[in-house]
Scaffold this active site. Structure first.
Site, mmCIF file in Angstrom:
data_model
loop_
_atom_site.group_PDB
_atom_site.id
_atom_site.type_symbol
_atom_site.label_atom_id
_atom_site.label_comp_id
_atom_site.label_asym_id
_atom_site.label_seq_id
_atom_site.Cartn_x
_atom_site.Cartn_y
_atom_site.Cartn_z
ATOM 1 N N ASP A 1 0.845 -1.195 0.000
ATOM 2 C CA ASP A 1 0.000 0.000 0.000
ATOM 3 C C ASP A 1 0.884 1.250 0.000
ATOM 4 O OD1 ASP A 1 -2.380 1.489 0.276
ATOM 5 O OD2 ASP A 1 -2.315 1.393 2.465
ATOM 6 N N HIS A 2 0.616 2.194 -0.869
ATOM 7 C CA HIS A 2 1.358 3.465 -0.940
ATOM 8 C C HIS A 2 2.880 3.279 -0.979
ATOM 9 C CE1 HIS A 2 -2.097 6.124 -0.501
ATOM 10 N NE2 HIS A 2 -2.551 5.304 0.417
ATOM 11 N N GLY B 1 -9.026 5.816 1.744
ATOM 12 C CA GLY B 1 -9.641 6.583 2.836
ATOM 13 C C GLY B 1 -11.120 6.307 2.988
HETATM 14 P P1 13P Z 1 -8.533 4.713 6.001
HETATM 15 O O1 13P Z 1 -7.593 4.450 7.130
HETATM 16 O O2 13P Z 1 -9.086 6.099 6.032
HETATM 17 O O3 13P Z 1 -9.563 3.650 5.883
HETATM 18 O O4 13P Z 1 -7.653 4.669 4.652
HETATM 19 C C1 13P Z 1 -7.066 3.473 4.275
HETATM 20 C C2 13P Z 1 -6.249 3.621 3.029
HETATM 21 O O5 13P Z 1 -6.558 4.370 2.127
HETATM 22 C C3 13P Z 1 -5.046 2.794 2.909
HETATM 23 O O6 13P Z 1 -4.354 3.040 1.730
HETATM 24 O O1 G3H Z 2 -3.037 4.897 3.746
HETATM 25 C C1 G3H Z 2 -2.598 4.749 4.868
HETATM 26 C C2 G3H Z 2 -2.848 3.485 5.616
HETATM 27 O O2 G3H Z 2 -3.921 3.656 6.519
HETATM 28 C C3 G3H Z 2 -1.592 3.039 6.316
HETATM 29 O O3 G3H Z 2 -1.266 3.872 7.366
HETATM 30 O O4 G3H Z 2 1.140 4.482 7.204
HETATM 31 O O5 G3H Z 2 -0.068 4.401 9.429
HETATM 32 O O6 G3H Z 2 0.506 2.305 8.207
HETATM 33 P P1 G3H Z 2 0.164 3.759 8.084
HETATM 34 ZN ZN ZN Z 3 -4.505 5.058 1.067
#
Ligand code: 13P
Ligand code: G3H
Ligand code: ZN
Length: 283
Positions: A81-82, A208
């Site tokens: 993720d990201h 999100g």
């Molecule tokens: P939320 O924590 O707002 O659900 O977002 C999750 C997210 O986008 C992880 O990439």
């Molecule tokens: O997009 C963000 C995710 O909720 C992950 O959050 O960087 O705190 O692990 P984190």
């Molecule tokens: Zn995200």
């Protein structure tokens, strides 16, 4: 079984539903996600952020997710993720991850395209699917004006060019959601989503999504969102259960008797999301 992200999301795109992508960083969250998927017969994406990797260690968290996913009877993808760091993305590819996100959304369009295209070339040569982001999905703590909010959203024509030039498999778009707990009610730009789906005709990702009202989620799915990222709602379910349990039982000291019920609380939230997103019964 462990499958690629595109295998899960291509089907969701064709059949018009969304699959949850839940963040994990330990054994109990992973168990909650896998058990929820099995119990609702839902495909699922298990994702780890760079922060999550730092917390758990890539070898340990890869082993936990891969082991549970391979044993499971529903399709599961293991996704970064990201991803912002090239070397971290390469490490995920070497550790058998089946999907990665390259998030170069903070760079100007040209540079976002270049950085994304490079990851797509490498990941595709290894049979791994790729998510990228265009537009800026901020945090709920960001203080932005209405004009800035508008400017941070994904431009449909730019998204079309981005998708064509990068070859990305699924695209995260900014339509008004933000990471973390919302202070007010989020306002989603459904017209923008509709236009992007019409132009791109590919799987789209909503980040999100915790705290977004059910009706808005249903509408977003009906307009073409196929991957929905949830982290905060699961974290909050864990913490609320933990607080209650420790308050009610002052004698408990066995971590299994504490974390077991917390896992069940997370699983309940995840199952509800799977039903809401329309992925239950699709595995
Ligand atoms: P939320 O924590 O707002 O659900 O977002 C999750 C997210 O986008 C992880 O990439
Ligand atoms: O997009 C963000 C995710 O909720 C992950 O959050 O960087 O705190 O692990 P984190
Ligand atoms: Zn995200």
């Amino acid at each position: 079984m462990l499958v690629t992200g595109i295998e899960i999301l291509e089907k969701a795109h064709k059949e018009g539903y969304a699959v949850g992508a839940f963040n994990t960083s330990n054994l109990e969250i992973t168990q909650a996600i896998v058990e929820a998927a099995e119990e609702t017969r839902s495909p699922v994406i298990i994702q780890v952020s760079e922060g999550g990797l730092k917390y758990a260690g890539i070898e340990a968290i890869s082993a936990i997710v891969r082991t549970l996913a391979e044993k499971a009877t529903v399709p599961i993808a293991l996704h970064l993720d990201h991803g912002t760091d090239f070397n971290t993305i390469m490490k995920c590819l070497r550790n058998g991850w089946t999907s990665v996100m390259i998030d170069a959304s903070k760079f100007p369009l040209e540079e976002n395209i270049q950085r994304t295209r490079k990851i797509v070339e490498i990941a595709h040569s290894m049979g791994v699917s790729v998510e990228a982001e265009i537009g800026k999905i901020g945090g709920t703590e960001d203080h932005i004006t209405v004009d800035e909010r508008e400017a941070s959203m994904t431009d449909p024509e730019e998204a079309l060019r981005f998708a064509k030039e990068t070859g990305v498999d699924y695209l995260a778009i900014a339509i008004g959601t933000a990471h973390g707990p919302y202070k007010g009610e989020p306002k989603l730009d459904f017209e923008r989503l509709k236009r992007i789906k019409e132009l791109l005709n590919m799987p789209l990702v909503l980040h999100g999504a915790s705290g977004v009202p059910e009706e808005a989620i249903k509408k977003a799915v009906s307009l073409g969102i196929n991957k929905i990222n949830i982290d905060t709602d699961v974290r909050q379910a864990f913490t609320a259960r933990l607080r209650r349990l420790l308050e009610e039982d002052k004698e408990v000291y066995d971590p299994r008797k504490i974390l077991g019920p917390c896992k069940e609380a997370m699983k309940e939230v995840i199952k509800q999301k799977m039903i809401l997103f329309g992925s239950s019964g699709k595995a």
